[in-house]
Design a protein around this motif. Structure first.
Motif, PDB file in Angstrom:
ATOM      1  N   GLU A 197       0.840  -1.205   0.000  1.00  0.00           N
ATOM      2  CA  GLU A 197       0.000   0.000   0.000  1.00  0.00           C
ATOM      3  C   GLU A 197       0.871   1.248   0.000  1.00  0.00           C
ATOM      4  N   GLU A 198       1.904   1.246   0.819  1.00  0.00           N
ATOM      5  CA  GLU A 198       2.821   2.380   0.877  1.00  0.00           C
ATOM      6  C   GLU A 198       3.578   2.520  -0.443  1.00  0.00           C
ATOM      7  N   MET A 199       3.911   1.413  -1.093  1.00  0.00           N
ATOM      8  CA  MET A 199       4.593   1.462  -2.381  1.00  0.00           C
ATOM      9  C   MET A 199       3.731   2.181  -3.417  1.00  0.00           C
ATOM     10  N   ILE A 200       2.451   1.873  -3.423  1.00  0.00           N
ATOM     11  CA  ILE A 200       1.534   2.524  -4.367  1.00  0.00           C
ATOM     12  C   ILE A 200       1.437   4.013  -4.072  1.00  0.00           C
ATOM     13  N   LEU A 201       1.270   4.357  -2.804  1.00  0.00           N
ATOM     14  CA  LEU A 201       1.159   5.766  -2.427  1.00  0.00           C
ATOM     15  C   LEU A 201       2.436   6.540  -2.779  1.00  0.00           C
ATOM     16  N   ARG A 202       3.593   5.941  -2.497  1.00  0.00           N
ATOM     17  CA  ARG A 202       4.859   6.599  -2.805  1.00  0.00           C
ATOM     18  C   ARG A 202       5.018   6.791  -4.311  1.00  0.00           C
ATOM     19  N   ALA A 203       4.664   5.778  -5.085  1.00  0.00           N
ATOM     20  CA  ALA A 203       4.748   5.873  -6.545  1.00  0.00           C
ATOM     21  C   ALA A 203       3.862   7.000  -7.061  1.00  0.00           C
ATOM     22  N   LEU A 204       2.662   7.109  -6.510  1.00  0.00           N
ATOM     23  CA  LEU A 204       1.741   8.155  -6.963  1.00  0.00           C
ATOM     24  C   LEU A 204       2.192   9.544  -6.509  1.00  0.00           C
ATOM     25  N   GLU A 205       2.744   9.654  -5.308  1.00  0.00           N
ATOM     26  CA  GLU A 205       3.285  10.948  -4.861  1.00  0.00           C
ATOM     27  C   GLU A 205       4.424  11.391  -5.787  1.00  0.00           C
ATOM     28  N   TYR A 206       5.265  10.444  -6.145  1.00  0.00           N
ATOM     29  CA  TYR A 206       6.363  10.740  -7.064  1.00  0.00           C
ATOM     30  C   TYR A 206       5.805  11.175  -8.420  1.00  0.00           C
ATOM     31  N   ARG A 207       4.803  10.457  -8.889  1.00  0.00           N
ATOM     32  CA  ARG A 207       4.154  10.783 -10.170  1.00  0.00           C
ATOM     33  C   ARG A 207       3.562  12.181 -10.119  1.00  0.00           C
ATOM     34  N   ASN A 208       2.898  12.500  -9.011  1.00  0.00           N
ATOM     35  CA  ASN A 208       2.284  13.814  -8.861  1.00  0.00           C
ATOM     36  C   ASN A 208       3.335  14.920  -8.990  1.00  0.00           C
ATOM     37  N   SER A 209       4.463  14.756  -8.325  1.00  0.00           N
ATOM     38  CA  SER A 209       5.487  15.801  -8.398  1.00  0.00           C
ATOM     39  C   SER A 209       6.038  15.937  -9.810  1.00  0.00           C
ATOM     40  N   ARG A 210       6.229  14.840 -10.501  1.00  0.00           N
ATOM     41  CA  ARG A 210       6.713  14.904 -11.890  1.00  0.00           C
ATOM     42  C   ARG A 210       5.674  15.550 -12.811  1.00  0.00           C
ATOM     43  N   TYR A 211       4.413  15.177 -12.633  1.00  0.00           N
ATOM     44  CA  TYR A 211       3.337  15.726 -13.464  1.00  0.00           C
ATOM     45  C   TYR A 211       3.238  17.245 -13.283  1.00  0.00           C
ATOM     46  N   MET A 212       3.217  17.687 -12.038  1.00  0.00           N
ATOM     47  CA  MET A 212       3.091  19.121 -11.774  1.00  0.00           C
ATOM     48  C   MET A 212       4.284  19.886 -12.347  1.00  0.00           C
ATOM     49  N   ALA A 213       5.478  19.342 -12.197  1.00  0.00           N
ATOM     50  CA  ALA A 213       6.662  20.002 -12.748  1.00  0.00           C
ATOM     51  C   ALA A 213       6.599  20.064 -14.272  1.00  0.00           C
ATOM     52  N   HIS A 214       6.062  19.029 -14.899  1.00  0.00           N
ATOM     53  CA  HIS A 214       5.964  19.006 -16.359  1.00  0.00           C
ATOM     54  C   HIS A 214       4.894  19.978 -16.865  1.00  0.00           C
ATOM     55  N   VAL A 215       3.724  19.939 -16.276  1.00  0.00           N
ATOM     56  CA  VAL A 215       2.600  20.738 -16.785  1.00  0.00           C
ATOM     57  C   VAL A 215       2.747  22.215 -16.444  1.00  0.00           C
ATOM     58  N   PHE A 216       3.229  22.506 -15.245  1.00  0.00           N
ATOM     59  CA  PHE A 216       3.253  23.891 -14.783  1.00  0.00           C
ATOM     60  C   PHE A 216       4.670  24.460 -14.752  1.00  0.00           C
ATOM     61  N   THR A 217       5.281  24.527 -15.927  1.00  0.00           N
ATOM     62  CA  THR A 217       6.598  25.133 -16.043  1.00  0.00           C
ATOM     63  C   THR A 217       6.453  26.651 -15.998  1.00  0.00           C
ATOM     64  N   GLU A 218       7.553  27.333 -15.730  1.00  0.00           N
ATOM     65  CA  GLU A 218       7.517  28.798 -15.726  1.00  0.00           C
ATOM     66  C   GLU A 218       7.094  29.349 -17.082  1.00  0.00           C
ATOM     67  N   ALA A 219       7.459  28.662 -18.146  1.00  0.00           N
ATOM     68  CA  ALA A 219       7.122  29.128 -19.492  1.00  0.00           C
ATOM     69  C   ALA A 219       5.614  29.219 -19.688  1.00  0.00           C
TER      70      ALA A 219
END
Length: 178
Positions: A48-70
């Motif tokens: 369960e923690e593995m899934i949550l950690r994977a999704l938290e990691y995914r969330n940070s990557r997604y936000m960094a990709h979609v919401f760039t300064e540009a």
């Protein structure tokens, strides 16, 4: 976060994105992380923690990709966000949202539901703030969700439809404030 924790989280994200949430056994997950079983359980003590950690990691990557300064400096930031979401879908998840897939695999899991809700709310709030459309987070969320669900079938057509809806919403907002 340590380099080893990032390595583990990245490996777990890749494994779940590739194999889904039901299929990968612990050996598959261990191999994906590149660590020993003992180290994996030291850093992430349960599936369960593995899934949550994977999704938290995914969330940070997604936000960094979609919401760039540009994106913030674009003339139509909401349309640029739609392009960034489409790029994410093309590169990272051609068959749908990993967060929705996680909840579908364990519909009674409140932690997964809370993570899904937080991820979607953060995305909508950031898009609304950047585009000057605060108060329209629900509408933005529906457009992005529609884009993500339509992407596997319609590809660029889904992006153009999402951009059209964003333009209509922007025009409506402008006429409401005039």
């Amino acid at each position: 976060m340590s380099d080893l924790q990032n390595q583990i989280d990245a490996g777990l994200e890749r494994a779940f994105a590739t194999h889904g949430f039901a299929e990968p056994n612990i050996e598959t997950l261990r191999k994906a992380t590149g660590v020993s079983l003992r180290t994996l359980y030291k850093y992430v003590p349960s599936r369960e923690e593995m899934i949550l950690r994977a999704l938290e990691y995914r969330n940070s990557r997604y936000m960094a990709h979609v919401f760039t300064e540009a994106v913030e400096t674009e003339p139509n930031p909401l349309e640029s966000i739609m392009d960034r979401v489409a790029t994410w879908m093309d590169l990272e998840t051609t068959h749908g949202c990993l967060f929705h897939a996680a909840v579908a695999s364990a519909p009674q899991d409140e932690k997964l539901r809370a993570l899904l809700n937080r991820h979607k709310a953060e995305m909508a709030e950031r898009a609304a703030r950047i585009s000057g459309m605060l108060g329209l987070e629900d509408e933005i969320s529906v457009i992005v969700e529609g884009l993500m669900q339509s992407w596997p079938l319609r590809g660029q057509g889904a992006v153009e439809a999402a951009k059209t809806l964003c333009g209509l919403m922007s025009k409506t907002k402008r006429s409401d404030t005039e």
